[in-house]
Design an enzyme around this catalytic site. Structure first.
Site, PDB file in Angstrom:
ATOM      1  N   CYS A  61       0.830  -1.208   0.000  1.00 22.29           N
ATOM      2  CA  CYS A  61       0.000   0.000   0.000  1.00 22.29           C
ATOM      3  C   CYS A  61       0.871   1.268   0.000  1.00 22.29           C
ATOM      4  O   CYS A  61       1.814   1.382   0.783  1.00 22.29           O
ATOM      5  CB  CYS A  61      -0.915  -0.001   1.222  1.00 22.29           C
ATOM      6  SG  CYS A  61      -2.030   1.420   1.229  1.00 22.29           S
ATOM      7  N   CYS A 120       0.519   5.037   6.748  1.00 22.41           N
ATOM      8  CA  CYS A 120      -0.101   4.933   8.082  1.00 22.41           C
ATOM      9  C   CYS A 120       0.880   4.270   9.065  1.00 22.41           C
ATOM     10  O   CYS A 120       1.320   3.132   8.830  1.00 22.41           O
ATOM     11  CB  CYS A 120      -1.384   4.119   7.997  1.00 22.41           C
ATOM     12  SG  CYS A 120      -2.452   4.655   6.642  1.00 22.41           S
ATOM     13  N   CYS A 149       0.473   0.587  10.324  1.00 21.32           N
ATOM     14  CA  CYS A 149       0.021  -0.478   9.420  1.00 21.32           C
ATOM     15  C   CYS A 149       1.145  -1.320   8.814  1.00 21.32           C
ATOM     16  O   CYS A 149       2.060  -0.798   8.182  1.00 21.32           O
ATOM     17  CB  CYS A 149      -0.825   0.117   8.308  1.00 21.32           C
ATOM     18  SG  CYS A 149      -1.525  -1.178   7.251  1.00 21.32           S
ATOM     19  N   CYS A 185     -16.395  -9.101   6.026  1.00 26.70           N
ATOM     20  CA  CYS A 185     -15.776  -7.828   5.667  1.00 26.70           C
ATOM     21  C   CYS A 185     -14.506  -8.071   4.846  1.00 26.70           C
ATOM     22  O   CYS A 185     -13.625  -8.821   5.272  1.00 26.70           O
ATOM     23  CB  CYS A 185     -15.438  -7.064   6.940  1.00 26.70           C
ATOM     24  SG  CYS A 185     -14.676  -5.473   6.593  1.00 26.70           S
ATOM     25  N   CYS A 228     -19.455  -6.262   3.858  1.00 25.59           N
ATOM     26  CA  CYS A 228     -18.778  -5.022   4.229  1.00 25.59           C
ATOM     27  C   CYS A 228     -17.456  -4.979   3.467  1.00 25.59           C
ATOM     28  O   CYS A 228     -16.853  -6.022   3.223  1.00 25.59           O
ATOM     29  CB  CYS A 228     -18.517  -5.034   5.733  1.00 25.59           C
ATOM     30  SG  CYS A 228     -17.566  -3.623   6.318  1.00 25.59           S
ATOM     31  N   CYS A 267     -19.459   2.321   8.558  1.00 26.55           N
ATOM     32  CA  CYS A 267     -18.691   1.658   9.627  1.00 26.55           C
ATOM     33  C   CYS A 267     -17.432   2.493   9.800  1.00 26.55           C
ATOM     34  O   CYS A 267     -16.611   2.567   8.879  1.00 26.55           O
ATOM     35  CB  CYS A 267     -18.355   0.229   9.204  1.00 26.55           C
ATOM     36  SG  CYS A 267     -17.239  -0.613  10.354  1.00 26.55           S
ATOM     37  N   ARG A 274     -17.778  -2.408  17.782  1.00 26.17           N
ATOM     38  CA  ARG A 274     -17.012  -3.640  17.544  1.00 26.17           C
ATOM     39  C   ARG A 274     -15.665  -3.601  18.248  1.00 26.17           C
ATOM     40  O   ARG A 274     -14.858  -2.690  18.030  1.00 26.17           O
ATOM     41  CB  ARG A 274     -16.790  -3.864  16.043  1.00 26.17           C
ATOM     42  CG  ARG A 274     -16.030  -5.172  15.761  1.00 26.17           C
ATOM     43  CD  ARG A 274     -16.071  -5.607  14.307  1.00 26.17           C
ATOM     44  NE  ARG A 274     -17.424  -5.497  13.818  1.00 26.17           N
ATOM     45  CZ  ARG A 274     -17.819  -4.573  12.951  1.00 26.17           C
ATOM     46  NH1 ARG A 274     -16.961  -3.729  12.447  1.00 26.17           N
ATOM     47  NH2 ARG A 274     -19.069  -4.512  12.583  1.00 26.17           N
TER      48      ARG A 274
END
Ligand code: SAM
Ligand code: DTB
Ligand code: SF4
Length: 345
Positions: A81, A85, A88, A125, A156, A216, A288
């Site tokens: 990616c 972040c 991550c 998800c 999701c 979400c 969650r």
């Protein structure tokens, strides 16, 4: 301020050793900012027993406290990616040993959906390590959404930033929820991520909402933020109008090679407090208990359920890191006398 639950009201008076400390009341005027950050912080600052009582009272008004939603997570496109972040493991900016993969095929995804359904999940998800999907990616994801829906699970996705048109297309494919986290308070965002800004996140949430997909959105706790930082995150989420239908509260999973790998441990009660305040400020949402369950242990998880968490990620893996084991989850829920909903096809 204290609501007597119906079961208690019918038989006896609750015991009050002292009046609950002054704590903010829920919003009264829908047109105003519902939760000033100072009021959210005042909730976080309550003595723990008072906070838990408030959270449980709100939880019981809107939900069955013995019910738990099980959502299974699948990484349909892992690693590589371009975003940076700090938490991550899938960012190309960090050396974590995560290899970039191609997108999964519909057949492979169907197999995972069937496995999740057999294990008792009701929501599926799919996550992709993208800054934003391109239009060819999106077409493939639309097909995957249809695969999930055909098996009777809620679908999701979390794919990064979306345009309005892309959100409409996902809605057309039958997508129920789109996950896109605000992750932290606006003032802390730039110290965690530099390749996009808070407004980008809010814009995507707006497109998702306009397309009629359930929102979400949540964040990560334990990245070195103070209580004020956690209050800033919760206030942002609670002040979305309307607030998200689903709110994942992740505990940072410290992955070697990421800038946050050596972050000191957070006091578990601070995590539970955050869950409780999410419950109080977003009463109808599914809250969650997301990443970090494996590391936090059963007692902290149980406290989170008592604080109003009514959904978990269920399955041996999150995206690239390990989750709490399925068997351990089944045993914990059984020991706590909690129920789940099964998917119907
Ligand atoms: N790339 C998309 C995006 O960022 O929106 C979707 C996938 S991304 C992995 C989804 C979310 O996972 C992030 O927003 C973050 O909240 C959470 N996450 C990622 N790494 C994490 C970690 N190490 N600990 C806790 N949560 C994490
Ligand atoms: C969310 O809030 N948490 C999930 C999901 N949405 C996509 C991701 C957690 C990732 C944890 C670290 C990993 O396995 O990559
Ligand atoms: Fe990419 Fe999402 Fe990871 Fe950020 S959180 S690096 S956008 S996969």
């Amino acid at each position: 301020m204290t609501t007597i639950t119906p079961a208690l009201a019918a038989t006896e008076q609750p015991l009050h050793f002292h009046a609950p400390r002054q704590a903010p009341a829920p919003p009264v005027d829908a047109g105003q900012q519902a939760w000033p950050v100072t009021e959210v912080q005042a909730l976080l600052d309550l003595p723990f027993p008072e906070l838990m009582h408030r959270a449980q009272t709100v939880h019981r008004e809107h939900h069955d406290p013995t019910h738990m939603e099980l959502a299974t997570l699948l990484s349909i496109k892992t690693g590589g990616c371009p975003e940076d972040c700090g938490y991550c493991p899938q960012s190309v900016h960090h050396e974590t040993g995560v290899e970039a993969t191609k997108m999964m095929t519909p057949d492979a995804v169907r197999e995972a959906v069937l496995g999740a359904k057999a294990a008792g999940a009701s929501r599926f998800c799919m996550g992709a390590a993208w800054r934003a999907p391109n239009d060819r990616d999106l077409e493939k994801v639309e097909e995957l959404v249809r695969v999930v829906k055909a098996e009777g699970l809620e679908a999701c996705c979390t794919l990064g930033m979306l345009s309005g048109d892309q959100a409409q297309r996902l809605k057309g494919a039958g997508l129920d929820y789109y996950n896109h986290n605000l992750d932290t308070a606006p003032e802390l965002y730039g110290s965690v991520i530099t390749t996009r800004d808070y407004q980008d996140r809010l814009d995507t949430l707006g497109h998702v909402r306009e397309a009629g997909i359930h929102v979400c959105s949540g964040g990560i706790v334990g990245m070195g933020e103070s209580r004020a930082g956690r209050a800033g995150l919760i206030a942002q989420l609670a002040n979305l109008a309307p607030y998200p239908e689903s709110v994942p509260i992740n505990h940072l999973v410290k992955v070697p090679g990421t800038p946050l790998a050596d972050e000191p441990d957070l006091d578990p009660l601070e995590f539970v407090r955050t869950v409780a305040v999410a419950r109080i400020t977003m009463p109808k949402a599914k809250v969650r208990l997301s990443a970090g369950r494996r590391q936090m242990g059963e007692s902290t998880q149980a406290l989170c359920f008592l604080a109003g968490a009514n959904s978990i990620f269920y399955g041996d893996k999150l995206l690239v890191t390990g989750n709490a084991d399925v068997e351990a989850d089944q045993q914990l829920l059984a020991r706590m006398g909690m129920q789940t909903t099964r998917a119907h096809a």
